[in-house]
Write a protein that holds these residues in place. Structure first.
Motif, PDB file in Angstrom:
ATOM      1  N   VAL A 223      10.186 -25.448  33.358  1.00 56.36           N
ATOM      2  CA  VAL A 223       9.243 -24.520  33.989  1.00 56.36           C
ATOM      3  C   VAL A 223       8.403 -23.907  32.868  1.00 56.36           C
ATOM      4  CG1 VAL A 223      10.820 -23.994  35.898  1.00 56.36           C
ATOM      5  CG2 VAL A 223      10.796 -22.521  33.864  1.00 56.36           C
ATOM      6  N   PRO A 224       7.269 -23.312  33.192  1.00 50.69           N
ATOM      7  CA  PRO A 224       6.491 -22.628  32.165  1.00 50.69           C
ATOM      8  C   PRO A 224       7.259 -21.444  31.572  1.00 50.69           C
ATOM      9  CG  PRO A 224       5.155 -23.027  34.116  1.00 50.69           C
ATOM     10  CD  PRO A 224       6.566 -23.349  34.492  1.00 50.69           C
ATOM     11  N   VAL A 225       6.982 -21.167  30.300  1.00 51.50           N
ATOM     12  CA  VAL A 225       7.530 -20.015  29.597  1.00 51.50           C
ATOM     13  C   VAL A 225       6.371 -19.087  29.230  1.00 51.50           C
ATOM     14  CG1 VAL A 225       8.745 -19.208  27.533  1.00 51.50           C
ATOM     15  CG2 VAL A 225       9.514 -21.285  28.710  1.00 51.50           C
ATOM     16  N   LEU A 226       6.505 -17.832  29.561  1.00 51.83           N
ATOM     17  CA  LEU A 226       5.488 -16.819  29.293  1.00 51.83           C
ATOM     18  C   LEU A 226       6.074 -15.790  28.345  1.00 51.83           C
ATOM     19  CD1 LEU A 226       4.609 -16.275  33.068  1.00 51.83           C
ATOM     20  CD2 LEU A 226       3.780 -18.093  31.551  1.00 51.83           C
ATOM     21  N   VAL A 227       5.220 -15.015  27.696  1.00 54.06           N
ATOM     22  CA  VAL A 227       5.715 -14.012  26.754  1.00 54.06           C
ATOM     23  C   VAL A 227       4.745 -12.846  26.674  1.00 54.06           C
ATOM     24  CG1 VAL A 227       4.617 -14.994  24.679  1.00 54.06           C
ATOM     25  CG2 VAL A 227       6.766 -13.724  24.448  1.00 54.06           C
ATOM     26  N   ASP A 228       5.276 -11.645  26.391  1.00 56.30           N
ATOM     27  CA  ASP A 228       4.444 -10.475  26.122  1.00 56.30           C
ATOM     28  C   ASP A 228       5.137  -9.615  25.078  1.00 56.30           C
ATOM     29  OD1 ASP A 228       6.419  -8.860  27.333  1.00 56.30           O
ATOM     30  OD2 ASP A 228       5.314  -8.615  29.192  1.00 56.30           O
ATOM     31  N   SER A 229       4.594  -8.434  24.843  1.00 54.34           N
ATOM     32  CA  SER A 229       5.152  -7.384  23.976  1.00 54.34           C
ATOM     33  C   SER A 229       4.748  -7.560  22.512  1.00 54.34           C
ATOM     34  CB  SER A 229       6.676  -7.298  24.101  1.00 54.34           C
ATOM     35  OG  SER A 229       7.066  -6.995  25.427  1.00 54.34           O
ATOM     36  N   GLY A 230       3.896  -6.653  22.057  1.00 53.85           N
ATOM     37  CA  GLY A 230       3.498  -6.613  20.644  1.00 53.85           C
ATOM     38  C   GLY A 230       2.315  -7.471  20.285  1.00 53.85           C
ATOM     39  N   ILE A 231       1.693  -8.144  21.244  1.00 57.80           N
ATOM     40  CA  ILE A 231       0.540  -9.010  20.967  1.00 57.80           C
ATOM     41  C   ILE A 231      -0.677  -8.131  20.707  1.00 57.80           C
ATOM     42  CG2 ILE A 231      -0.965 -10.816  21.877  1.00 57.80           C
ATOM     43  CD1 ILE A 231       1.847 -11.847  21.467  1.00 57.80           C
ATOM     44  N   ARG A 232      -1.223  -8.214  19.505  1.00 53.51           N
ATOM     45  CA  ARG A 232      -2.353  -7.363  19.143  1.00 53.51           C
ATOM     46  C   ARG A 232      -3.518  -8.135  18.514  1.00 53.51           C
ATOM     47  NH1 ARG A 232       0.380  -4.950  22.013  1.00 53.51           N
ATOM     48  NH2 ARG A 232       1.426  -2.937  21.731  1.00 53.51           N
ATOM     49  N   ARG A 233      -3.301  -9.389  18.172  1.00 54.57           N
ATOM     50  CA  ARG A 233      -4.331 -10.193  17.525  1.00 54.57           C
ATOM     51  C   ARG A 233      -4.328 -11.607  18.103  1.00 54.57           C
ATOM     52  NH1 ARG A 233      -8.609  -8.323  14.338  1.00 54.57           N
ATOM     53  NH2 ARG A 233      -7.931  -6.559  13.065  1.00 54.57           N
ATOM     54  N   GLY A 234      -5.461 -12.286  17.965  1.00 54.28           N
ATOM     55  CA  GLY A 234      -5.517 -13.679  18.378  1.00 54.28           C
ATOM     56  C   GLY A 234      -4.540 -14.549  17.624  1.00 54.28           C
ATOM     57  N   THR A 235      -4.241 -14.198  16.378  1.00 53.02           N
ATOM     58  CA  THR A 235      -3.228 -14.948  15.639  1.00 53.02           C
ATOM     59  C   THR A 235      -1.851 -14.791  16.271  1.00 53.02           C
ATOM     60  OG1 THR A 235      -3.204 -13.053  14.120  1.00 53.02           O
ATOM     61  CG2 THR A 235      -4.370 -15.040  13.392  1.00 53.02           C
ATOM     62  N   ASP A 236      -1.564 -13.624  16.868  1.00 54.50           N
ATOM     63  CA  ASP A 236      -0.294 -13.443  17.579  1.00 54.50           C
ATOM     64  C   ASP A 236      -0.229 -14.395  18.778  1.00 54.50           C
ATOM     65  OD1 ASP A 236       0.132 -11.344  15.797  1.00 54.50           O
ATOM     66  OD2 ASP A 236      -0.444  -9.801  17.245  1.00 54.50           O
ATOM     67  N   VAL A 237      -1.346 -14.497  19.498  1.00 53.70           N
ATOM     68  CA  VAL A 237      -1.403 -15.409  20.644  1.00 53.70           C
ATOM     69  C   VAL A 237      -1.148 -16.832  20.190  1.00 53.70           C
ATOM     70  CG1 VAL A 237      -2.846 -16.299  22.508  1.00 53.70           C
ATOM     71  CG2 VAL A 237      -3.014 -13.882  21.849  1.00 53.70           C
ATOM     72  N   LEU A 238      -1.831 -17.237  19.118  1.00 56.54           N
ATOM     73  CA  LEU A 238      -1.652 -18.588  18.596  1.00 56.54           C
ATOM     74  C   LEU A 238      -0.208 -18.859  18.215  1.00 56.54           C
ATOM     75  CD1 LEU A 238      -3.924 -20.629  16.338  1.00 56.54           C
ATOM     76  CD2 LEU A 238      -1.620 -20.179  15.507  1.00 56.54           C
ATOM     77  N   LYS A 239       0.435 -17.923  17.551  1.00 57.23           N
ATOM     78  CA  LYS A 239       1.832 -18.107  17.145  1.00 57.23           C
ATOM     79  C   LYS A 239       2.735 -18.272  18.358  1.00 57.23           C
ATOM     80  CE  LYS A 239       1.049 -15.358  12.975  1.00 57.23           C
ATOM     81  NZ  LYS A 239       1.212 -14.012  12.344  1.00 57.23           N
ATOM     82  N   ALA A 240       2.514 -17.464  19.390  1.00 57.67           N
ATOM     83  CA  ALA A 240       3.325 -17.566  20.597  1.00 57.67           C
ATOM     84  C   ALA A 240       3.172 -18.935  21.242  1.00 57.67           C
ATOM     85  CB  ALA A 240       2.940 -16.465  21.583  1.00 57.67           C
ATOM     86  N   LEU A 241       1.953 -19.444  21.298  1.00 53.61           N
ATOM     87  CA  LEU A 241       1.723 -20.767  21.879  1.00 53.61           C
ATOM     88  C   LEU A 241       2.364 -21.852  21.025  1.00 53.61           C
ATOM     89  CD1 LEU A 241      -2.006 -20.213  22.897  1.00 53.61           C
ATOM     90  CD2 LEU A 241      -0.038 -20.265  24.442  1.00 53.61           C
ATOM     91  N   CYS A 242       2.320 -21.689  19.711  1.00 50.04           N
ATOM     92  CA  CYS A 242       2.983 -22.647  18.820  1.00 50.04           C
ATOM     93  C   CYS A 242       4.493 -22.681  19.049  1.00 50.04           C
ATOM     94  CB  CYS A 242       2.706 -22.293  17.361  1.00 50.04           C
ATOM     95  SG  CYS A 242       1.035 -22.645  16.790  1.00 50.04           S
ATOM     96  N   LEU A 243       5.064 -21.545  19.403  1.00 51.86           N
ATOM     97  CA  LEU A 243       6.517 -21.423  19.534  1.00 51.86           C
ATOM     98  C   LEU A 243       7.028 -21.733  20.942  1.00 51.86           C
ATOM     99  CD1 LEU A 243       7.093 -18.246  17.359  1.00 51.86           C
ATOM    100  CD2 LEU A 243       7.594 -20.618  16.761  1.00 51.86           C
ATOM    101  N   GLY A 244       6.137 -22.207  21.820  1.00 51.68           N
ATOM    102  CA  GLY A 244       6.605 -22.689  23.109  1.00 51.68           C
ATOM    103  C   GLY A 244       6.131 -21.939  24.329  1.00 51.68           C
TER     104      GLY A 244
END
Length: 372
Positions: free
Chosen positions: A296-317
């Motif tokens: 199933v899809p995996v979503l995440v939140d909490s502490g995202i403040r920059r586009g680099t944070d978004v990129l890292k989250a997508l890299c990690l699944g």
């Protein structure tokens, strides 16, 4: 139907190039308004000593990127699909209560901003605008966030209203069976300003839980401490809407969620507002994503403040990444246009980071872009 307030356009505070600068403008505006410091502290506060509140941001920032070069990155594309819904950006807006506290545009302004940006918006049960009016104003997919209440018939009615209104998923928050130690809120007994109500809920007569003073209370009527996994199966059977389980922080719980009918798993520690010293979501995400294994899809939140944070989250699944405080900062700073600015700021930074990491599409964001 309530008319959207989008016709009143407020200028974006200048200069504001990123969401942290929007935050400063929001702080200034709120301090100058009727609600002042009290509501700002409510927005910004966490639980206990607020260690997890700091860790959430620090964990994303501490990850180092390992970019590819010479990859040809013209035409960067951030479109994605989550639960069959096409989105212009993988950045979504987390559910948050009482938008009209921050600005008269409220939920209608935010859902309008999400629609213009092609972003997924999640409406809170505790909104100050009815779920029907929010859905009617939406021009992009909207999900409805649900707290399971002791009154299960009320819970069921909210789910059915969401389905009838055009929401495309139910987001069940499972990380709040009891109150957390939000010291600032407990000290001030934070309440909605006079004249505002939780528009999705009937006027309820508060039930006396015990003889304890408010600051010592653990259980409250609006939260059901008896919630178990079988209730996820029950919720999944109430409507045809897919059920997203929000508040999963462990791989074993992620598997249980899928086994009990979850259509997606949302890694969240509630913005560190409930349990202090809980692991930051940036640390929990990789193991949860590995355990889910694409079921199933995996979503995440909490502490995202920059586009680099978004990129890292997508890299990690993560399949999509959600923000809460950043768009509320924008809303508080400049209403609908401020919320839209927050989305655009993060999406622009994501595109920049993708290009600088050698990724034209989201599918190119893989774990090897995180320096080990």
């Amino acid at each position: 139907m309530t008319e959207t307030p989008a016709a009143r356009v407020e200028p974006i505070p200048d200069p504001a190039l990123n969401v942290k600068e929007l935050r400063q403008h929001a702080l200034g505006r709120l301090r100058a308004g009727a609600f002042g410091q009290e509501m700002w502290d409510y927005l910004e506060g966490g639980s206990g000593d607020e260690r997890s509140l700091a860790w959430n941001e620090e964990a994303w920032a501490a990850m180092r990127l390992a970019p590819h070069c010479l990859m040809g990155v013209d035409g960067i594309d951030t479109t994605t699909e989550v639960l069959g819904q096409r989105l212009s950006t993988p950045i979504g807006l987390s559910p948050a209560a009482s938008h009209r506290i921050w600005h008269p545009d409220g939920e209608l302004g935010v859902v309008g901003a999400a629609g213009e940006a092609g972003a997924l918006y999640v409406q809170s049960t505790l909104g100050t605008t009815s779920m029907e009016d929010v859905a009617a104003a939406a021009t992009a997919p909207v999900w409805f966030q649900l707290y399971v209440r002791r009154d299960r018939e009320l819970t069921a009615s909210l789910a059915r209203r969401a389905a009838a209104s055009g929401y495309t998923a139910l987001v069940v928050t499972v990380d709040t069976p009891v109150l957390g130690a939000r010291d600032t809120d407990r000290r001030r007994s934070v309440r909605l300003p006079k004249g505002m109500t939780f528009a999705n809920l009937p006027a309820l007569t508060p039930r006396k839980e015990d003889d304890l003073p408010a600051h010592r209370r653990v259980y409250v009527e609006r939260l059901d401490p008896t919630l178990t996994w079988k209730d996820i199966t029950w919720l999944a059977g109430l409507t045809d809407l897919p059920v997203v389980v929000k508040g999963v922080m462990r791989p074993d719980d992620a598997s249980r969620a899928v086994d009990h009918g979850a259509a997606a798993v949302w890694v969240s520690n509630h913005g560190a507002r409930n349990l202090d010293t809980v692991v930051p979501t940036a640390v929990a995400l990789p193991a949860v994503a590995a355990e889910v294994g694409g079921r199933v899809p995996v979503l995440v939140d909490s502490g995202i403040r920059r586009g680099t944070d978004v990129l890292k989250a997508l890299c990690l699944g993560a399949d999509a990444v959600f923000v809460g405080r950043p768009y509320l900062w924008g809303l508080a700073a400049a209403g609908r246009e401020g919320a839209l600015a927050a989305i655009h700021m993060l999406d622009t930074e994501l595109r920049m980071a993708m290009g600088l990491c050698g990724a034209r599409e989201l599918s190119a964001l893989t774990p090897d872009l995180i320096w080990r």
